[in-house]
Design a protein around this motif. Sequence first.
Motif, short mmCIF file in Angstrom:
data_model
loop_
_atom_site.label_atom_id
_atom_site.label_comp_id
_atom_site.label_asym_id
_atom_site.label_seq_id
_atom_site.Cartn_x
_atom_site.Cartn_y
_atom_site.Cartn_z
N UNK A 85 57.75 84.53 49.39
CA UNK A 85 56.60 84.01 48.98
C UNK A 85 56.60 82.67 49.82
N UNK A 86 57.24 82.30 50.24
CA UNK A 86 56.87 80.67 50.61
C UNK A 86 56.15 80.66 51.92
N UNK A 87 55.05 80.78 52.55
CA UNK A 87 54.41 81.24 53.85
C UNK A 87 55.41 80.27 55.07
N UNK A 88 55.43 78.92 55.21
CA UNK A 88 56.33 78.02 55.82
C UNK A 88 57.52 78.49 56.47
N UNK A 89 58.23 79.28 55.43
CA UNK A 89 59.68 80.25 55.71
C UNK A 89 59.73 80.83 56.54
N UNK A 90 58.68 81.14 57.31
CA UNK A 90 57.98 82.48 58.21
C UNK A 90 57.80 81.89 59.60
N UNK A 91 57.78 80.86 59.92
CA UNK A 91 57.98 80.60 60.95
C UNK A 91 59.58 79.63 61.66
N UNK A 92 60.50 79.02 60.51
CA UNK A 92 61.47 78.62 61.31
C UNK A 92 62.41 79.19 60.85
N UNK A 93 61.97 80.15 59.25
CA UNK A 93 63.47 79.78 58.66
C UNK A 93 64.16 78.45 57.63
N UNK A 94 63.45 77.77 57.92
CA UNK A 94 63.69 76.28 57.36
C UNK A 94 63.29 75.74 56.50
N UNK A 95 62.74 75.02 55.66
CA UNK A 95 61.99 74.72 55.17
C UNK A 95 61.56 72.97 54.19
N UNK A 96 61.55 71.87 53.84
CA UNK A 96 61.87 71.07 53.55
C UNK A 96 60.82 70.56 52.05
N UNK A 97 61.43 70.30 51.31
CA UNK A 97 60.51 70.06 50.23
C UNK A 97 59.56 68.51 50.12
N UNK A 98 58.53 68.19 50.41
CA UNK A 98 57.98 67.09 50.76
C UNK A 98 56.93 66.94 49.49
N UNK A 99 56.79 65.10 49.04
CA UNK A 99 56.65 64.63 48.06
C UNK A 99 55.17 63.71 48.96
N UNK A 100 53.83 64.10 48.25
CA UNK A 100 53.15 63.28 49.36
C UNK A 100 52.19 62.04 47.60
N UNK A 101 52.04 60.97 48.06
CA UNK A 101 52.32 59.54 47.48
C UNK A 101 51.49 59.69 46.70
N UNK A 102 49.68 59.85 47.57
CA UNK A 102 48.79 60.17 46.84
C UNK A 102 48.25 60.64 45.81
N UNK A 103 48.55 61.86 46.22
CA UNK A 103 47.77 63.48 45.52
C UNK A 103 48.90 63.57 44.05
N UNK A 104 50.28 63.20 44.81
CA UNK A 104 51.14 63.29 43.46
C UNK A 104 51.87 64.67 43.54
N UNK A 105 51.50 65.27 44.41
CA UNK A 105 52.04 67.30 44.83
C UNK A 105 53.69 67.14 46.02
N UNK A 106 53.66 68.39 45.73
CA UNK A 106 54.71 68.00 45.69
C UNK A 106 54.99 69.90 46.78
N UNK A 107 55.23 70.01 48.12
CA UNK A 107 54.68 70.89 49.28
C UNK A 107 56.31 71.38 49.86
N UNK A 108 55.67 72.21 50.45
CA UNK A 108 56.96 73.22 51.61
C UNK A 108 56.60 73.03 52.71
N UNK A 109 57.86 71.83 54.15
CA UNK A 109 57.01 72.06 54.97
C UNK A 109 58.16 71.90 56.26
N UNK A 110 57.62 73.27 57.22
CA UNK A 110 58.58 74.17 57.90
C UNK A 110 59.09 73.28 58.53
N UNK A 111 60.78 73.79 58.60
CA UNK A 111 60.79 72.76 59.91
C UNK A 111 62.31 72.75 60.45
N UNK A 112 62.70 72.13 61.12
CA UNK A 112 63.97 72.92 62.93
C UNK A 112 64.40 71.91 62.44
#
Length: 161
Positions: A85-112
């Motif tokens: 379901x998450x396109x960020x998983x496709x690049x590395x197979x690893x993700x981290x959850x990010x909380x943005x301070x201004x917009x207060x949104x939670x997003x996933x970011x691909x990581x190694x």
Amino acid sequence: MRPLLPMHREQYWIDVPETPPYNARTLLIFSGWVLFAFFLELGLTEAAAREKQSVSTLVSMPCWLVEDFVVAEECAPCTTFQAKTTPECGTTGFVEKISCSVSKRDEFKSCRSAMMERHLFWKFEGAVVGVAAVFACLVILRQRSLDRKALEKVRKQIESI
């Protein structure tokens, strides 16, 4: 003059004017026009692609690119559900959850992950050592072959004396 195919036993000859070869100036001008058209088309295509990309990035830019963020969950392997379901998983197979301070949104970011990096490093090192071993064997075989040829040449020279 070029001969025609013989219809009987006699050959028929006709006068065909030879076409003069193209001179260098004509070929140069033609090549210049072709290159000009190619680069013009390439520039127009790239401009259209850049315009399309800039419009799409303004619409769907992740918040962690434009504002400060906090890592809510450390880099971890994707679950099977996230992988589908998450396109960020496709690049590395690893993700981290990010909380943005201004917009207060939670997003996933691909990581190694460090584990994945370590695995890739040793895989690369193994490939390098393997390639080096193959080429070292080729060098040894080639040197033996050249030594045999040199010895044979010396032996023939000695026999001829």
